[in-house]
Design an enzyme around this catalytic site. Structure first.
Site, short mmCIF file in Angstrom:
data_model
loop_
_atom_site.label_atom_id
_atom_site.label_comp_id
_atom_site.label_asym_id
_atom_site.label_seq_id
_atom_site.Cartn_x
_atom_site.Cartn_y
_atom_site.Cartn_z
N LYS A 19 26.10 1.62 -18.10
CA LYS A 19 24.70 1.37 -18.16
C LYS A 19 24.61 0.75 -19.64
O LYS A 19 23.95 -0.44 -19.91
CB LYS A 19 23.69 2.69 -18.26
CG LYS A 19 22.52 2.31 -18.31
CD LYS A 19 21.35 2.89 -19.04
CE LYS A 19 20.99 2.55 -20.41
NZ LYS A 19 20.45 3.37 -21.34
N ASP A 58 18.63 2.83 -15.65
CA ASP A 58 18.86 4.58 -16.03
C ASP A 58 17.72 5.26 -15.35
O ASP A 58 17.45 4.99 -14.33
CB ASP A 58 18.22 4.35 -17.67
CG ASP A 58 17.00 4.02 -17.69
OD1 ASP A 58 16.11 3.94 -16.85
OD2 ASP A 58 16.65 3.61 -18.99
#
Ligand code: SF4
Length: 217
Positions: free
Chosen positions: A121, A139
């Protein structure tokens, strides 16, 4: 209505609400963007910006953080939470950048994800917001909204990223991930789904009677 039709509605409404998508984490260069993203785990961007506002005018290169050492970094970033772990990452990744990349942030996923404390991420955010490479950082917030909008079956963030990348053309990814984050913060919060009020859900699910339950990432 299928997920392709819903994705078009989502895109249209988000473009109306958020025509511009400034990067929420304040930074001075690619390195400080990377550091800010690393610090943003388990805290808000507002908190990170408050902390880095005092750090970046003086410390904004890997050399600065290596020189500072872990203990001093810990003191500087304490209020971002999990500061020992984060300070270790900031220190070690700064050393890696100097040792392996001439002090520069690498512009590819493999090298970024080899840096200490940098996961997929974080690498995606840097690739997208720092280098403009089409990426779709997912996320827990994006994961939640994608489920509520029926764009994924929501098994995990990896699956959600794959599903969103299939549904939306590449050229929209970088802007869209920020638009979804903004929308989640403003309207579609973790514990505050009103289910029947927002335009996206009332358009996509006109017959919905109650909020949908979301699966954890
Ligand atoms: S109705 Fe609920 S799930 Fe839908 S966008 Fe609004 S807050 Fe999110």
């Amino acid at each position: 209505m299928n997920e392709i039709q819903r994705s078009k509605i989502v895109l249209k409404i988000l473009n109306q609400i958020y025509p511009k998508t400034p990067i929420p984490l304040k930074h001075k260069n690619l390195f400080t963007l990377l550091i800010s993203v690393a610090l943003s785990a388990q805290t808000t961007d507002v908190n990170v910006n408050k902390v880095t506002k005092k750090i970046y005018p003086k410390y904004n290169k890997p050399e600065h953080f290596v020189k500072l050492g872990r203990k001093k970094i810990e003191k500087l970033i304490k209020s971002t939470g999990f500061f020992k772990r984060k300070a270790k990452s900031v220190y070690l990744l700064s050393k890696q950048l100097i040792g392996k990349h001439g002090g520069k942030v690498p512009n590819n996923f493999d090298d970024l994800e080899r840096l200490h404390g940098v996961g997929h991420k974080t690498a995606s955010v840097v690739m997208s917001q720092g280098f403009g490479f089409p990426a779709f950082p997912v996320d827990t917030h994006i994961h939640r909204l994608a489920q509520r909008w029926g764009l994924t079956n929501g098994e995990n963030v990896i699956q959600t990223e794959k599903d969103l990348k299939k549904l939306f053309p590449k050229k929209y990814w970088n802007k869209l991930h920020l638009q979804i984050i903004y929308y989640g913060r403003e309207y579609c919060k973790a514990r505050e789904c009103y289910g029947l009020t927002c335009k996206i859900c009332t358009t996509c699910y006109p017959k919905r009677k109650s909020p949908i339950k979301t699966k954890k990432a």
